[in-house]
Enzyme design. Structure first.
Site, mmCIF file in Angstrom:
data_model
loop_
_atom_site.group_PDB
_atom_site.id
_atom_site.type_symbol
_atom_site.label_atom_id
_atom_site.label_comp_id
_atom_site.label_asym_id
_atom_site.label_seq_id
_atom_site.Cartn_x
_atom_site.Cartn_y
_atom_site.Cartn_z
ATOM 1 N N GLU A 235 6.565 -3.255 -5.166
ATOM 2 C CA GLU A 235 7.840 -2.655 -4.766
ATOM 3 C C GLU A 235 7.740 -1.134 -4.868
ATOM 4 O O GLU A 235 7.309 -0.595 -5.883
ATOM 5 C CB GLU A 235 8.955 -3.172 -5.673
ATOM 6 N N ASP A 237 10.269 1.873 -4.624
ATOM 7 C CA ASP A 237 11.648 2.346 -4.524
ATOM 8 C C ASP A 237 11.649 3.794 -4.044
ATOM 9 O O ASP A 237 11.490 4.732 -4.836
ATOM 10 C CB ASP A 237 12.345 2.245 -5.872
ATOM 11 N N GLU A 240 16.810 5.272 -4.838
ATOM 12 C CA GLU A 240 17.874 4.579 -5.552
ATOM 13 C C GLU A 240 18.823 5.657 -6.035
ATOM 14 O O GLU A 240 18.443 6.533 -6.819
ATOM 15 C CB GLU A 240 17.313 3.776 -6.713
ATOM 16 N N HIS A 251 6.348 0.623 -8.377
ATOM 17 C CA HIS A 251 6.199 -0.564 -9.224
ATOM 18 C C HIS A 251 4.981 -1.370 -8.759
ATOM 19 O O HIS A 251 5.087 -2.180 -7.833
ATOM 20 C CB HIS A 251 7.425 -1.471 -9.104
#
Length: 489
Positions: A235, A237, A240, A251
């Site tokens: 993942e 990101d 956010e 991640h």
């Protein structure tokens, strides 16, 4: 940084509407994917429009009996025991239907701008949403990020504390898992196959079967629960954020495709085994407030969140090629005709020259903050690089947080730690500001707007001015040295 699993059960259903991952296809509502054009860019040829579409995550859709659409397969936070006596039978008995994007879910598109409304009241109350960018009506668009850059415009002015307007990449299967798991008859068309680095266990269907075995209803969320299994994958990101705080986080996982996990230990579901899964749940994050610059992001600050701005993220490789290994994730912004360099670290014990995610940055951050370096244990930048090379799905969402009230993004977290300790303060939001019961009422009209999505070669999406002959700028030169149409840094 923390789980998007809360996203998987936020739609408050009426009698005939539920929110689950389904595998069969219903026929009550035709599925028509809203168009969301985006652009693909090169330095030499500029940007060309791509005819993209979005599909709603399966978890928000109505799941009902294949024989009787008036009978739900899942109501509140419990399964229908008759239709779902076991995972395989449940998948065969339950049908996933098409979506009314605007009327039920508050998802609207105007030109290249996608608006995600937080709470929508129609025949039922819907909270939050998540959509995926599609290449066709049956497959997700797969983005290979290495040696590339992503830019998009965002308006978070109507997104307060406790909410998260997120844009990120997940290493889902292009077809939603349809070819790997034949019992999944819905596929990407109906938004199936979700996974992330938290290995979420509140997904209702995983790998073509119901996650009903051992299902435990949530004590805090009337529509959520946890099953025996979780769904893990790399993942990234990219964004956010709300109007008070923002972070970008990598991640990595030790697996290179969507992978099922079973139980607390393998899924890393409790504090005592948080780092036992195949993925890094914390990630290595860059939040300007957390990294010591408290005047960079917010209303009236350097990046002014009362107005729209552009977010540019570059995925730099060690050898400057598309086949290299990820070595840096670089960020900058454009607002009011000016390019804004990312803030630099201002944390005692860390180098003040750091302003991007690198192995050095992550190592220093984990050490100074006293955090477990699961990021490096799970492969670090080289680990997530493998997922980026294979291709990842673009996800856009708005959500609130039943697990931690979004304080990991915008407040003091952990709440029992000293706010003055390095890494604890992540934003200016109070520790009681993000409770779902509060924000779902006080911020019901909140929304986020993502627009003008561009993807392509480094230094192509924010339109740099041509460099004069005799004074070339290398491809990977930091943006601070690149003159652009928006002016100097």
């Amino acid at each position: 940084m923390f789980s998007k699993a809360a996203l998987l059960a936020l739609s408050y259903a009426a009698i005939i509407v539920t929110t689950v991952f389904g595998q069969q296809v219903g026929t009550n509502t035709a599925e028509t994917h809203p168009s969301l054009p985006w652009t693909k860019c090169t330095r030499s040829g500029g940007c060309t429009t791509q005819s993209g579409k979005v599909t709603l995550d399966a978890n928000w859709r109505w799941l009902h009996s294949t024989e009787d659409p008036n009978t739900n397969c899942y109501t509140g936070n419990t399964w229908n025991a008759t239709l779902c006596p076991d995972p395989t039978t449940c998948a065969a008995n339950c049908a996933l239907d098409g979506a009314d994007y605007a009327g039920t879910y508050g998802i609207t598109i105007s030109g290249n701008a996608l608006t995600l409304k937080f709470v929508t009241n129609s025949q039922q109350k819907n909270v939050g949403s998540r959509v995926y960018l599609m290449a066709s009506d049956t497959e997700y668009e797969m983005f290979k990020l290495l040696n590339q850059e992503l830019a998009f415009d965002v308006d978070v002015s109507n997104l307060p504390c406790g909410l998260n307007g997120a844009l990120y990449f997940s290493q889902m299967d292009a077809d939603g898992g349809m070819s790997r798991f034949p019992t999944n008859k819905a596929g990407a068309k109906y938004g199936t196959g979700y996974c992330d680095s938290q290995c979420p266990r509140d997904i209702k269907f995983i790998n073509g079967q119901a996650n009903s075995a051992g299902w435990s209803p949530s004590s805090s969320d009337p529509n959520a629960g946890t099953g025996q299994y979780g769904s893990c994958c790399n993942e990234m990101d990219v964004w956010e954020a709300n109007n008070r705080a923002a972070a970008f986080t990598a991640h990595p996982c030790t697996v290179t495709q969507q992978t099922i996990c079973e139980g607390d230990s393998a899924c890393g579901s409790t504090p005592t085994n948080r780092y036992a899964s195949v993925c890094d749940p914390d990630g290595c994050d860059f939040n300007s407030f957390r990294m010591g610059n408290k005047l960079f992001y917010g209303a009236g600050l350097t990046v002014d969140t009362t107005k729209k701005f552009t977010v540019v993220t570059q995925f730099i490789t060690d050898d400057g090629t598309d086949t290299g290994t990820l070595s840096e994730i670089r960020r900058f912004y454009v607002q009011d005709g000016k390019v804004i360099q990312n803030s630099r670290v201002n944390v005692p014990g860390m180098s003040s020259s750091l302003d991007s995610i690198t192995t050095d940055f992550c190592t220093q951050q984990k050490s100074v903050f006293g955090d477990t370096n699961s990021f490096q244990d799970k492969g670090g930048l080289a680990g997530i690089s493998k997922g980026m090379a294979d291709g990842m799905v673009l996800v856009l969402s708005v959500w609130d947080d039943h697990a931690a009230n979004m304080l990991w993004l915008d407040g003091d977290y952990p709440t029992d730690a000293d706010p003055s300790a390095p890494g604890v303060a992540r934003g200016t939001c109070g520790t009681t500001s993000g409770t779902p019961a509060y924000v779902e009422t006080s911020a019901a009209n909140a929304f986020v707007v993502f627009s003008n999505i561009r993807f392509g070669e480094l230094d192509s999406t924010y339109i740099p001015i041509p460099i004069p002959t005799g004074n070339p700028v290398p491809t990977n030169t930091p943006p601070a040295t690149i003159p652009t149409k928006y002016g100097q840094w």
